[in-house]
Design a protein around this motif. Structure first.
Motif, PDB file in Angstrom:
ATOM      1  N   PRO A 130       0.827  -1.204   0.000  1.00 46.69           N
ATOM      2  CA  PRO A 130       0.000   0.000   0.000  1.00 46.69           C
ATOM      3  C   PRO A 130       0.864   1.259   0.000  1.00 46.69           C
ATOM      4  O   PRO A 130       1.939   1.287   0.603  1.00 46.69           O
ATOM      5  N   PHE A 131       0.391   2.287  -0.668  1.00 50.52           N
ATOM      6  CA  PHE A 131       1.177   3.509  -0.835  1.00 50.52           C
ATOM      7  C   PHE A 131       1.434   4.211   0.492  1.00 50.52           C
ATOM      8  O   PHE A 131       0.555   4.301   1.353  1.00 50.52           O
ATOM      9  N   ALA A 182      -0.175   0.172   6.312  1.00 49.74           N
ATOM     10  CA  ALA A 182       0.812   0.612   7.303  1.00 49.74           C
ATOM     11  C   ALA A 182       0.256   1.673   8.236  1.00 49.74           C
ATOM     12  O   ALA A 182       0.972   2.165   9.109  1.00 49.74           O
ATOM     13  N   CYS A 183      -1.002   2.015   8.090  1.00 45.64           N
ATOM     14  CA  CYS A 183      -1.611   3.101   8.857  1.00 45.64           C
ATOM     15  C   CYS A 183      -1.511   2.847  10.365  1.00 45.64           C
ATOM     16  O   CYS A 183      -2.016   1.839  10.869  1.00 45.64           O
ATOM     17  N   GLY A 184      -0.850   3.753  11.085  1.00 47.60           N
ATOM     18  CA  GLY A 184      -0.783   3.685  12.537  1.00 47.60           C
ATOM     19  C   GLY A 184       0.093   2.592  13.097  1.00 47.60           C
ATOM     20  O   GLY A 184      -0.023   2.259  14.280  1.00 47.60           O
ATOM     21  N   LYS A 185       0.981   2.021  12.290  1.00 48.57           N
ATOM     22  CA  LYS A 185       1.824   0.921  12.766  1.00 48.57           C
ATOM     23  C   LYS A 185       3.294   1.324  12.743  1.00 48.57           C
ATOM     24  O   LYS A 185       3.762   1.962  11.806  1.00 48.57           O
ATOM     25  N   ALA A 186       4.025   0.905  13.782  1.00 57.24           N
ATOM     26  CA  ALA A 186       5.465   1.150  13.807  1.00 57.24           C
ATOM     27  C   ALA A 186       6.173   0.229  12.823  1.00 57.24           C
ATOM     28  O   ALA A 186       7.140   0.620  12.169  1.00 57.24           O
ATOM     29  N   GLY A 233      -5.684  -3.175   8.311  1.00 50.23           N
ATOM     30  CA  GLY A 233      -4.572  -4.086   8.530  1.00 50.23           C
ATOM     31  C   GLY A 233      -4.510  -4.634   9.941  1.00 50.23           C
ATOM     32  O   GLY A 233      -3.439  -5.010  10.425  1.00 50.23           O
ATOM     33  N   THR A 234      -5.654  -4.719  10.605  1.00 45.66           N
ATOM     34  CA  THR A 234      -5.698  -5.205  11.983  1.00 45.66           C
ATOM     35  C   THR A 234      -6.268  -6.615  12.096  1.00 45.66           C
ATOM     36  O   THR A 234      -6.115  -7.261  13.131  1.00 45.66           O
TER      37      THR A 234
END
Length: 263
Positions: A130-131, A182-186, A233-234
């Motif tokens: 994902p972008f 990747a939203c909100g993930k380290a 992505g959860t």
């Protein structure tokens, strides 16, 4: 909207959504005899809205002499860009020269699976990362021996493998791959299916390379055919040959657990 399809003869067809005027044949189709309509609706109210026009064949071209195994569009931020994998081990990338008409496509990159190791390998599945802003193009591929992450080096105009993901039992065919948002993930999460297990792996940027760590094994009673992340992505959904669909999420201790099963 644009849809791509490919077949065993190596031909690729690009379909674009047509407006109601094109579907009724009232206007110039633009491509003469090359235009084909599929699923045109005749029950619309004539306002030309979405759903009235159906689809038209915008382009078709020979991409390979080998059968196509999988294909996927890149995130729209990279332009109208299509990746395809073939039975002979080739992975090819085509760009649309005209994103409005989608009529002309150009081969811009290609590589052979296993070419560096001297072994013959086939890419069964391909998935774009994902972008994210300021991140290069990346893909996750599922081969006949393992999964792998590749990055596009724009200055060299080539794809390079930067990480490998193998099943715990050793080299084995990969039936599906998926890259989570990747939203909100380290750290980022990817999933791949091999045999009766779907693996979840964590991908971390370690300066000059990527570190990949398997964080979960999602086991089924039959071969796993598909893996799919939800939009955030959860949650990972997996489906197997026994007809079951299972949903997996991490608990409060970050251990992945089966949260639901559909038979």
């Amino acid at each position: 909207q644009v849809v791509a399809s490919a077949s065993f003869d190596g031909f690729v067809c690009i379909w674009s959504e047509a407006d109601a005027k094109e579907a009724r044949g009232d206007g110039d189709s633009g491509d003469g005899g090359d235009v084909a309509m599929a699923g045109a609706s005749t029950s619309g109210n004539g306002d030309g809205g979405s759903g009235d026009g159906g689809w038209r064949l915008a382009s078709s071209f020979k991409a390979s002499r080998s059968a196509c195994l999988d294909l996927g569009f890149a995130p729209p931020q990279y332009g109208l860009r299509l990746a395809l994998s073939f039975q002979d081990g080739a992975v090819k990338f085509f760009n649309a020269l005209d994103t409005f008409r989608c009529a002309d496509w150009k081969l811009v990159q290609a590589f052979e699976m296993g070419s560096g190791s001297g072994t013959t390998e086939v890419c069964h599945k391909i998935c774009w990362r994902p972008f994210s802003q300021d991140m290069p193009e990346m893909i996750l591929i599922g081969g006949s021996r393992q999964a792998a992450v590749l990055i596009f080096e724009s200055d060299l105009d080539r794809w390079s493998q930067v990480a490998e993901l193998a099943a715990a039992e050793g080299p084995a065919p990969v039936s599906d791959v998926a890259w989570a948002s990747a939203c909100g993930k380290a750290n980022e999460l990817v999933a791949f299916a091999s045999g009766k297990v779907a693996y979840i792996a964590e991908v971390r940027d370690a300066l000059d390379h990527l570190e990949v760590t398997t964080v979960a094994r999602c086991e089924h009673g039959a071969a796993v055919f598909q893996v799919e992340w939800n939009r955030l992505g959860t949650t990972l959904a997996t489906s197997a040959g026994d007809g079951s669909v299972r949903l997996w999420r991490p608990d409060l201790t970050n251990e992945w657990q089966e949260m639901a099963q559909i038979n």
